[in-house]
Structures are given as C-alpha cells and as structure tokens.
Enzyme design. Structure first.
Site, PDB file in Angstrom:
ATOM      1  N   SER A 360      57.935  16.330  23.159  1.00 45.96           N
ATOM      2  CA  SER A 360      57.043  17.215  23.900  1.00 45.96           C
ATOM      3  C   SER A 360      56.988  16.795  25.371  1.00 45.96           C
ATOM      4  O   SER A 360      58.027  16.634  26.015  1.00 45.96           O
ATOM      5  CB  SER A 360      55.658  17.204  23.246  1.00 45.96           C
ATOM      6  OG  SER A 360      54.828  18.213  23.751  1.00 45.96           O
ATOM      7  N   ASP A 424      59.788  26.485  17.984  1.00 40.46           N
ATOM      8  CA  ASP A 424      58.917  25.612  18.766  1.00 40.46           C
ATOM      9  C   ASP A 424      58.611  26.261  20.118  1.00 40.46           C
ATOM     10  O   ASP A 424      59.505  26.622  20.874  1.00 40.46           O
ATOM     11  CB  ASP A 424      59.607  24.259  18.962  1.00 40.46           C
ATOM     12  CG  ASP A 424      58.689  23.226  19.602  1.00 40.46           C
ATOM     13  OD1 ASP A 424      57.600  23.588  20.069  1.00 40.46           O
ATOM     14  OD2 ASP A 424      59.076  22.045  19.638  1.00 40.46           O
ATOM     15  N   HIS A 517      56.110  22.965  16.507  1.00 38.50           N
ATOM     16  CA  HIS A 517      56.205  21.829  17.433  1.00 38.50           C
ATOM     17  C   HIS A 517      55.900  20.496  16.755  1.00 38.50           C
ATOM     18  O   HIS A 517      56.084  19.442  17.356  1.00 38.50           O
ATOM     19  CB  HIS A 517      55.242  22.049  18.603  1.00 38.50           C
ATOM     20  CG  HIS A 517      55.416  21.080  19.727  1.00 38.50           C
ATOM     21  ND1 HIS A 517      56.602  20.904  20.405  1.00 38.50           N
ATOM     22  CD2 HIS A 517      54.535  20.218  20.309  1.00 38.50           C
ATOM     23  CE1 HIS A 517      56.453  19.998  21.342  1.00 38.50           C
ATOM     24  NE2 HIS A 517      55.217  19.549  21.301  1.00 38.50           N
TER      25      HIS A 517
END
Length: 539
Positions: A360, A424, A517
């Site tokens: 991320s 995602d 995610h």
C-alpha cells in the site's frame, strides 16, 4: 478586484520547481458545488494552489482560456470530497481503531470467548498493552501468518534465499524472495517489539513527517545474520486501516516536479521527510541535485565505505520553516534515517545486497526511496540494490519519472516488481489521466481472483471506476466471499480465513476495491499463483 485562479505559495517561486497542491480545507460546500457545476475561478482558487498561473493553468484545466472541463473538475472534486469526509471522520476513525484493536487483542490474549469466560470466573483476565510484544495490529489479526510458504521462519528464509541466490540465474524466478518481501511488508504494520520478536537483527524507526507533525512513517531494517550478511531488507509500513492521514495521502493529487526527474506525489515525499507543502521551497532544498552530487572521490573511500552528503546534513538540520530541528527530529526523518543506517550496514557487510519492500502506502515509499538515491547520485549504494518489491502500491509520479527510473532499474535485468491483486482500489490511485499525469512504471505482476499471474504494463480497469468493470467487480466480490469460506478446505488449513477476514469480504460486497486490498490476497497470490519465470537480479 480580479481573482487569481491559481495562487502561488507566499514565498518566492522564481527559484523553485513547479508544483500543484489541492487544499480541501480552504473552501466550503458552496465553493465546492460552484467549482463542480461552473467555471467559477474564485471557487477553484480556494482549493488549488500552483506555481504557475499561465500555460500551466491551461495544462491543468484543459484549455488555453483556462476553462475547466467537466472531466477535470470531476477528478478534482472527488479528491476534495473524499479528503473532506476523511478529515471529518479522522478522530472517530482513530478512536474506533484503538478500541477495535484493543478488543481484538483482549479476545485473543484471553483465548476467545470461552477462554475469557474462564478467566473471568478465575479472576485471571489478561489486559492487552499497546506497544507490547503481544499486541498485534488489526492487519496482523486479519492475516496471522508469519512463516514463509516453505515452512521456514522469516530469518531462515532470508538466509536460504541468500545462499541459493549466489548461484541464481537472472532468468529464474524466486518465490521465496517474493514471499519474504510480502511477509515483511505485512509485518511492518506491527510495533517494534512484535517485529523484534519475530525477526532478529532489526532496527525499527518511527519517522518524522514534517507536514503531519507526527512520527507517522514507520520502517524497519533487518539482515539475514549478524555477521557477514548476504541480504539487507528494508520494509516500509503501509496505509493503516484507521489512520485518516494515511488514507488522505492515498487520495491526494498534489505533486511536486523535480527538474530532470519528473512529477512526484507530494504526500509521499512528505512521508519520507523530503519537504513540506506549507513551505514548498523545502522540497527544492532537499531534492536539489546540485547540492547532493557525489563523485568518485567523495562518494566512498578506497575501501568502498560510504560518507554523508551535504544534502543529508542539511535535510537533517532544517525543518519546513527553515529553523533548526531538535536532535530527536534530526535522526527521525525516514529517508535520511534509513539511508544513514543502510550505508553503515553496507560498510559492515561487504558482500551484502539490499532489497526494499512495502504494501500500500509502504509500497509507494519503497520505490521512492531508491528513486531519491538515484537523484542524489548514490551510485555506490545503488550498485548494491537487489530489487524493489511492492504490493498494492499507489501511483507515485508521472511518465517522465517512470522513464527515468526504468533506465536505472531495468538493466541488466529488471529490479522493480509491482504486484497487484485483481480489483484492489489503491493501485488505481491517484487517478490516471491528462489532468494529473500519474502513471505506473516497472513490471506489473497482476493476479486475478483465481491467482493466475499475468505480466502487464498496467492492471485492467486502471482507474477502477470504469462502467464496463462495475458488474464484474461485484460478481467477483461475491466469489471472493464464497472462496473465503472454503479455502481452508480446498487449499489447506493455513489458507483458512478468520472471522475478521470474512467480515472484510462482506464489506467488499459493497466496495470491492477495499477488501481486495487486504494483505491476505497478496500472500495467497504469491503462494498459489501460477509459477512463471520472473527475470530477477542475482545476489
């Protein structure tokens, strides 16, 4: 009196590079509506600040007359609205996150509901303590795996990967290394004591973000062994689920243009401690090539040791307002703290190479760290780079930045691998169009919901909100929810998803990009993905 659409920073802009800052806090709802439905320049001026009000405004707004096109207004509008919502719920997010993590650890430490009842009856209730070696983050509870898929510990996995790497051919794949990086990226969400308890020979940093005025950037460094290490690993922490500042950074479209390098996401530079939008000139001071140039005479000694640059000393001595930093802050800006430690480790371990990773937001910082090393002409360090592996990473800059880094990371073999799982949302941010010019670069390893790997330049549905992908996204979310209930039976007990992960899949039925995610998807993708040859640097 005429209103200027784009207001430069109050400091002189004649000696600084181009930039664009979206400031959602400077206008109200009325200004936002006017900005969306009309070409009200006064309203736009409240939200947007840039270094150039001439041709640059035309480039941004899509017309020589400065007229704002509907597409451009919509992109800016979405950014402002999302960040305003995040700011409103910032404190409640933080408080609920603390309570939620306390609850998760309270239940875990007491052995679940039955164990809690037993402890209550016997007066032995265990109270969790944040920051202790047993206090696990929400991400850790979401996916509790810490061992490599070879069933070795992480430290053993580093040593095995390093020893095998001495004879590794560049065209061979290395799933152990990919798995190691993903597990390290996941571990970066934990506190220092948890990390040290799992991995030895580690340094953990809570680093200063001058814009947020907080120690909000976390990173740890480890070696595979205390002496004569083969591998040094740097892992940046990603977006924490209940951290409003992290999510706001992901949705921020502000950028700073570095001459000869390209446009870079401003929020990510701030997270590395390389400037502050409150005083834009700090970016130039810390990213200026002329002040950070290394030659063969001052970059290293004859033995190959590394020395500190003027920029490093300046960066550690000055804050965004130009004043001297307090000593603790000097040591705790992410880029300089990590670079200093990395130099020391490379001097100590003469044959070691290093790898950088993150999930991320951590993935964005992981690729920007070697980017700034290249900008600062740290040639000796870059020669020891084994690779960069990111997972669910947002876009960090424009096409010019990508071309610049591909020239340094693709030869003789690719060293940068960007792993993306299915739908995602985060890799589709910031928005990729001619307004903001954010582009991914490097080799993308894309996994669909069946864990089939494809090597692509860009993941499908690059901006996530494509109408053609809307129905497939929700169908896929239903499949992922069903899969979460049966994986423990179809793939083995280590793939069984707990109630928290299954709950996130339920959230994914409404917002598929959020559940996609989850680090769980990336661990599974690396371990269950179809094996294909991945060009890779050797140790």
């Amino acid at each position: 009196m005429a209103t200027t659409l784009f207001k430069p920073n109050s400091s002189s802009t004649s000696d600084i590079s181009r930039y664009l800052i979206v400031r959602p806090q400077n206008g109200g709802i009325t200004d936002l509506v006017r900005f969306l439905v009309s070409t009200d320049k006064a309203s736009a001026a409240k939200f947007i600040e840039t270094s150039d009000s001439g041709t640059f405004a035309a480039e941004l707004l899509g017309g020589d007359d400065g007229g704002i096109t509907p597409d451009h207004r919509w992109v800016i509008f979405v950014s402002i609205v999302v960040r305003k919502i995040i700011s409103v719920f910032g404190k409640p997010m933080e408080w609920s996150g603390c309570l939620f993590e306390f609850f998760l650890n309270f239940m875990s430490d007491n052995g679940g509901m039955l164990g809690l009842l037993w402890n209550l009856l016997h007066g032995k209730v265990v109270m969790p303590h944040k920051g202790s070696e047993t206090f696990i983050s929400a991400i850790g509870h979401l996916d509790g795996r810490i061992d490599l898929y070879t069933n070795n510990s992480l430290v053993e996995g580093i040593s095995e990967s390093a020893s095998r790497g001495k004879g590794l051919q560049s065209e061979s794949g290395n799933r152990v290394l990919m798995d190691l990086c993903m597990m390290a990226s996941k571990l970066a969400y934990e506190n220092a004591k948890v990390v040290s308890n799992v991995m030895h020979f580690v340094d953990f940093y809570d680093c200063w973000n001058d814009y947020q005025k907080d120690m909000s950037t976390q990173v740890f460094i480890l070696c595979d062994k205390p002496k004569d290490a083969n591998l040094i690993l740097i892992s940046f922490r990603g977006t924490e689920p209940f951290d409003a500042d992290d999510w706001s950074t992901d949705f921020d479209y502000s950028w700073y243009e570095i001459p000869r390098l390209g446009k870079v996401h401003m929020g990510f530079l701030e997270a590395l401690g390389l400037g502050n939008r409150a005083n834009v000139s700090t970016f130039q001071s810390l990213l200026q090539v002329n002040d950070t140039r290394f030659t063969s005479s001052n970059a290293s000694t004859s033995e190959g040791s590394f020395t500190e640059s003027k920029a490093e000393k300046f960066g550690q001595d000055r804050s965004s307002d130009g004043n001297k930093l307090i000593p603790d802050m000097v040591e705790m800006t992410a880029y300089y703290a990590v670079r200093s430690k990395l130099k020391s480790l490379l001097n100590e371990h003469k044959t070691a190479k290093f790898i950088v990773t993150g999930h991320s937001l951590g993935g964005a910082l992981a690729i920007l760290f070697p980017t700034v090393l290249v900008l600062h002409e740290e040639r000796e360090i870059m020669q020891r780079l084994l690779g960069v592996y990111t997972y669910g990473q947002p876009r960090v800059g424009n096409r010019q930045l990508g071309r610049f880094m591909e020239d340094h990371l693709d030869l003789p073999v690719p060293k940068y691998f960007r792993v993306v799982y299915c739908n995602d949302l985060v890799p589709r941010l910031p928005y990729d169009d001619k307004t903001f010019l954010y582009k991914h670069f490097g080799e993308c390893l894309y996994y669909n919901s069946l864990y089939i790997e494809q090597k692509v330049d860009e993941e499908p549905n690059r901006n996530y909100f494509g109408i053609l992908y809307l129905i497939p996204e929700y169908i896929n979310a239903v499949w992922e929810f069903i899969r979460s209930l049966i994986m423990g039976y179809t793939n083995g007990p280590e793939y069984k998803e707990g109630w928290l992960s299954v709950g996130l899949r339920v959230v994914g039925l409404a917002i598929p990009g959020i559940s996609a995610h989850s680090p769980t998807n990336y661990v599974n993708s690396v371990r269950l993905g179809r094996d294909r040859a991945i060009p890779m640097a050797t140790l």
